[in-house]
Motif scaffolding. Structure first.
Motif: not given
Length: 180
Positions: A148-159
């Motif tokens: 849902a975060l990715l669909r809302a426009g977020a990017t994968w930032y860190a793990e």
């Protein structure tokens, strides 16, 4: 395909029984692991409703009906949170974070969570004009949430490893990032 329209309405004390019900809903309880008793909900959400806490609380509304909850807050207001996140990723000054849930089971799988997230990020940036980032850590196992975060426009930032909300989960988290 665009996100469904979601409006945010400030949470009111009269909404707390709904929040209790949502927190007790099995899928929400699985990931939030929050006491759903009226006393606990009042203790944890009441100060924000009264304006005594910096966290802004909103109901996600679609077609006039509430379906979820989102909270928006400056990360630096919680020094222990900054200390936990800093080893995993840079925390730019003024960064915000959000926590969210889709409490109505029939609202899931329709893009409403992503719509609520996008609305909360926009509201956070509007209310905090100096904020340039919204950072959102999610347990790796909570696939629906990070999708849902990715669909809302977020990017994968860190793990990295963070204290899980539910002690049954491993500490593996993914931090997502929205940039103004």
């Amino acid at each position: 395909m665009g996100l469904p329209p979601v409006e945010l309405r400030p949470l009111r004390r009269a909404d707390l029984p709904l929040v209790c019900r949502w927190l007790a809903e099995p899928l929400v309880a699985r990931w939030w692991h929050h006491d759903s008793s009226p006393e606990a909900v009042e203790r944890d959400f009441g100060p924000s409703i009264d304006g005594d806490d910096v966290t802004a609380l909103y109901l996600g509304m679609h077609d006039g009906e509430p379906f979820g909850l989102v909270q928006v807050y400056p990360i630096e207001a919680y020094p222990e949170y900054v200390a936990e996140l800093a080893p995993v990723c840079p925390v730019p000054p003024g960064s915000l974070s959000i926590d969210y849930l889709v409490g109505e089971p029939e609202a899931r799988g329709r893009g409403l969570g992503a719509g609520m997230i996008a609305a909360a990020v926009a509201r956070g940036f509007a209310d905090h004009p100096d904020a340039s980032d919204v950072l959102v850590p999610v347990a790796v196992g909570n696939t629906a949430s990070w999708r849902a975060l990715l669909r809302a426009g977020a990017t994968w930032y860190a793990e990295g490893e963070l204290e899980p909300d539910n002690p049954v989960d491993p500490p593996d988290h993914v931090v997502h990032r929205f940039v103004r």
